[in-house]
Design a protein around this motif. Structure first.
Motif, PDB file in Angstrom:
ATOM      1  N   GLY A 119       0.816  -1.317   0.101  1.00 51.46           N
ATOM      2  CA  GLY A 119      -0.163   0.081  -0.070  1.00 51.46           C
ATOM      3  C   GLY A 119       0.981   1.353   0.082  1.00 51.46           C
ATOM      4  N   THR A 120       0.341   2.286  -0.339  1.00 49.46           N
ATOM      5  CA  THR A 120       1.196   3.574  -0.558  1.00 49.46           C
ATOM      6  C   THR A 120       0.235   4.717  -0.445  1.00 49.46           C
ATOM      7  N   TYR A 168      -0.738   6.862   3.494  1.00 50.24           N
ATOM      8  CA  TYR A 168      -0.062   7.696   4.477  1.00 50.24           C
ATOM      9  C   TYR A 168       1.190   6.666   5.287  1.00 50.24           C
ATOM     10  N   GLY A 169       0.526   5.566   5.882  1.00 48.07           N
ATOM     11  CA  GLY A 169       1.420   4.620   6.789  1.00 48.07           C
ATOM     12  C   GLY A 169       2.564   4.292   5.848  1.00 48.07           C
ATOM     13  N   ILE A 200       3.833  -2.170  -3.106  1.00 49.25           N
ATOM     14  CA  ILE A 200       2.891  -2.770  -3.816  1.00 49.25           C
ATOM     15  C   ILE A 200       1.785  -2.068  -3.859  1.00 49.25           C
ATOM     16  N   GLU A 201       1.144  -1.458  -4.806  1.00 47.50           N
ATOM     17  CA  GLU A 201      -0.023  -0.908  -4.902  1.00 47.50           C
ATOM     18  C   GLU A 201      -1.176  -1.218  -5.786  1.00 47.50           C
ATOM     19  N   ARG A 238      -7.723   4.550  -4.035  1.00 51.77           N
ATOM     20  CA  ARG A 238      -7.022   3.589  -4.999  1.00 51.77           C
ATOM     21  C   ARG A 238      -5.913   3.955  -5.978  1.00 51.77           C
ATOM     22  N   GLY A 239      -4.911   3.870  -5.550  1.00 56.51           N
ATOM     23  CA  GLY A 239      -3.801   4.445  -6.396  1.00 56.51           C
ATOM     24  C   GLY A 239      -2.613   4.567  -5.637  1.00 56.51           C
ATOM     25  N   GLY A 284      -2.930   6.450  -2.115  1.00 58.65           N
ATOM     26  CA  GLY A 284      -3.923   5.802  -1.329  1.00 58.65           C
ATOM     27  C   GLY A 284      -4.977   7.006  -1.060  1.00 58.65           C
ATOM     28  N   GLY A 342      -8.011  16.886   2.223  1.00 58.87           N
ATOM     29  CA  GLY A 342      -6.739  17.270   2.439  1.00 58.87           C
ATOM     30  C   GLY A 342      -6.957  18.163   3.883  1.00 58.87           C
ATOM     31  N   HIS A 379      -0.695  -3.869  -8.687  1.00 60.64           N
ATOM     32  CA  HIS A 379      -0.389  -5.113  -8.216  1.00 60.64           C
ATOM     33  C   HIS A 379      -1.101  -5.082  -6.693  1.00 60.64           C
ATOM     34  N   ALA A 390      -1.873  -1.304   3.924  1.00 60.33           N
ATOM     35  CA  ALA A 390      -3.044  -1.446   2.939  1.00 60.33           C
ATOM     36  C   ALA A 390      -4.345  -0.526   3.452  1.00 60.33           C
ATOM     37  N   HIS A 450     -13.828   7.434   6.872  1.00 57.26           N
ATOM     38  CA  HIS A 450     -12.472   7.342   7.872  1.00 57.26           C
ATOM     39  C   HIS A 450     -12.534   6.137   8.432  1.00 57.26           C
ATOM     40  N   GLY A 474      -3.724   3.024   9.471  1.00 57.27           N
ATOM     41  CA  GLY A 474      -4.914   3.380  10.022  1.00 57.27           C
ATOM     42  C   GLY A 474      -5.677   2.160  10.745  1.00 57.27           C
ATOM     43  N   ASN A 491     -10.299  14.549  11.596  1.00 57.03           N
ATOM     44  CA  ASN A 491     -10.166  13.914  10.551  1.00 57.03           C
ATOM     45  C   ASN A 491      -8.784  13.255  10.741  1.00 57.03           C
ATOM     46  N   PRO A 492      -8.584  11.825  10.251  1.00 57.35           N
ATOM     47  CA  PRO A 492      -7.706  11.162  10.691  1.00 57.35           C
ATOM     48  C   PRO A 492      -6.156  11.099  10.144  1.00 57.35           C
TER      49      PRO A 492
END
Ligand code: FAD
Length: 497
Positions: free
Chosen positions: A12-13, A15-16, A34-35, A104-105, A108, A115, A242, A283, A438, A466, A476-477
């Protein structure tokens, strides 16, 4: 390629994942991200990378043949439309009792979100992450996250004069007349760029209704911040389209990771197997929880503890609209970037964002997304018969959120002599209580993992998104997700590498 070995694999791409990749790379570790979504770096035939909320096309939704707009009615008419099935940017993932919206992308949720970059009030932090020392968060990691994300606040003088925030000024007036604290909310949108949009000097994004399906200009998504810096190290590779389907122990303390390559219609075009010394689950709350619950139940990672899949919450999201009098127009031109909120958390358990309705016409409507202190928590579980992970959230579990949001809007309606809109979420339906933007939890810090995100039964496996947060951040998280990832990766680099 299949058979390859990588020191660190990040799933996953968002924040984390972006924080993990940057800090690992800076520490000298080669990282492969991998995204499952697309790269979102190539314009379509209209010259734009992202499509507009007013004209959703193939780019808008993740593998759906019909849009599923969060605000799905207008003046009582459904507004969803047919689209070609494509690996679009916004996933409206449906569970039994709730639709969970996710980006998705590459980037994330930062690709689709508003924002709004909010640090929780310090007095609320103990409930947000009870096992984390607030001093280190407020002295070190929140400031670090805010700086890297490029967080800024609107110029109050411009706010008071620009046509595109008429709706927010009406929101402020109504909040203050009812005695509620009104707050400006920081954002990662480039406020100077927005001023130039208003002046007609640059291509419009926030002022052209772009949001939800991506912003072509102005918004500092992770592509412009953490991920750009990660790539600049020369140590970070990203594979879009992927999807990780399995992680299991291999010999030598390594992990075998199974990855499906997807076409833009969602077909699996190849299956690859790689090995990694370390795997970071980033992810997202839902993506990470689904993977861990499946891998535990199907025997790939049977030693994961019984907290995996538990503690999931919706951050108390609930939406509503109010119908204003004719002397309170909210403006035909509305910036799609929210900039203010009504803070009734302490007294009523609700923090309401004054949200735009960027329809391009005067609606006399005020629209709000409330974050509430909803105590309900759901659990993910493996449904062996269907071969999927279910979530046991019940639609009725939103009632506490409605009650808390009403502490604000019943009072405003009574003061202003106004009523709720009943035409935005269906026919005679006031509350948008079927969804969340969220998702949080499912692999909660210090429960499913240790106090730094380690899945301790499996050295080298970590959760860093998250999923660690137990269901609510009071605001907002994403700033909290980013700051927690900064805290955890610093410890992991210092002690595990
Ligand atoms: P994500 O950002 O969700 O990233 C996870 C990534 O992993 C995704 O790119 C996903 O495609 C990928 N992935 C998932 N499963 C797999 C797999 N098996 N293999 C490979 N890749 C996978 N928050 C705020 O703070 N402020 C806002 O204004 C705000 N507005 C929002 C508006 C909308 C419409 C939405 C949907 C969200 C909004 N949010 C907002 C929430 C915020 O975007 C999320 O909390 C945040 O993105 C979560 O970060 P994360 O790192 O946990 O995961």
């Amino acid at each position: 390629p299949s058979g390859a070995h990588v020191p660190a694999l990040v799933i996953g791409t968002g924040y984390g994942g972006a924080v993990a990749a940057l800090r690992l790379a800076q520490a000298g570790v080669d990282v492969h991200m991998i995204e499952m979504g697309m790269a979102w770096d190539t314009p379509g035939s209209d010259g734009k990378i992202f499509c507009n909320t007013r004209e959703p096309d193939y780019r808008s939704y993740w593998l759906r043949t019909r849009t599923k707009a969060p605000l799905n009615y207008f003046l009582g008419f459904p507004i969803d439309r047919d689209i070609p099935r494509h690996t679009g940017i916004l996933d409206a993932e449906e569970f039994g009792g709730i639709t969970v919206y996710q980006g998705r992308g590459v980037g994330g949720g930062s690709l689709v979100n508003g924002g709004m970059a909010v640090t929780p009030r310090r007095e609320n932090f103990g409930a947000v992450l009870p096992s984390v020392n607030p001093d280190e968060m407020y002295n070190v990691y929140y400031p670090r996250a805010n700086a890297e994300l490029g967080v800024g606040v609107i110029d109050p003088a411009w706010f008071d004069s620009t046509a595109c925030y008429q709706y927010a000024r009406v929101g402020r007036k109504h909040a203050q007349r009812s005695g509620f604290p009104f707050v400006f909310v920081p954002d990662v949108y480039d406020w100077d760029y927005m001023k130039q949009e208003a002046a007609g000097a640059v291509p419009k994004s926030a002022l052209a209704g772009e949001i939800l399906y991506g912003n072509n200009h102005g918004k500092k998504s992770l592509q412009q911040t953490y991920l750009a810096r990660a790539r600049a190290t020369g140590r970070v590779a990203v594979s879009p389209l992927h999807k990780v389907t399995s992680v299991a122990p291999a010999s030598g303390g390594r992990y075998t990771v199974v990855i499906e390559q997807l076409s833009t219609t969602g077909a699996v075009t190849a299956t690859k197997t790689v090995t990694a010394d370390r795997v970071f689950f980033a992810a997202g709350s839902v993506g990470t929880s689904k993977l861990l619950v499946k891998l535990k139940a199907t025997g790939a990672l049977p030693g994961l503890n019984g907290e995996v899949g538990r503690g999931w919450g919706d951050n108390g999201n609930v939406m509503c609209g109010r119908a204003n009098h004719m002397w309170d127009p909210t403006g035909a031109l509305q910036s799609s970037i929210p900039c203010c909120g009504i803070d009734n958390w302490a007294a009523g358990g609700a923090f309401a964002e004054v949200a735009p309705l960027p329809t391009g016409i005067e609606t006399y409507a005020s629209f709000y997304l409330s974050i509430t202190n909803n105590p309900n928590r759901a659990q993910f579980s493996w449904n062996a018969a269907a071969g999927r992970v279910d979530l046991n959230w019940q639609a009725a579990w939103k009632q506490p959120s409605i009650t808390m949001a009403k502490t604000i809007f019943d009072k405003i309606n009574s003061k202003e002599g106004t009523i709720y809109r009943t035409d935005l979420f269906g026919v005679y339906k006031i509350w948008g209580d079927h969804l969340t933007y969220h998702p949080l939890g499912g692999a909660v810090l210090n429960k499913a993992t240790d106090n730094y995100g380690r899945l301790t039964a499996y050295p080298g496996l970590y959760v860093i998104d998250g999923a660690l947060i137990p269901g609510n951040t009071s605001v907002n998280p994403f700033v909290t997700i980013t700051a927690l990832a900064e805290r955890n990766i610093e410890k992991i680099i210092a002690t595990d590498l």
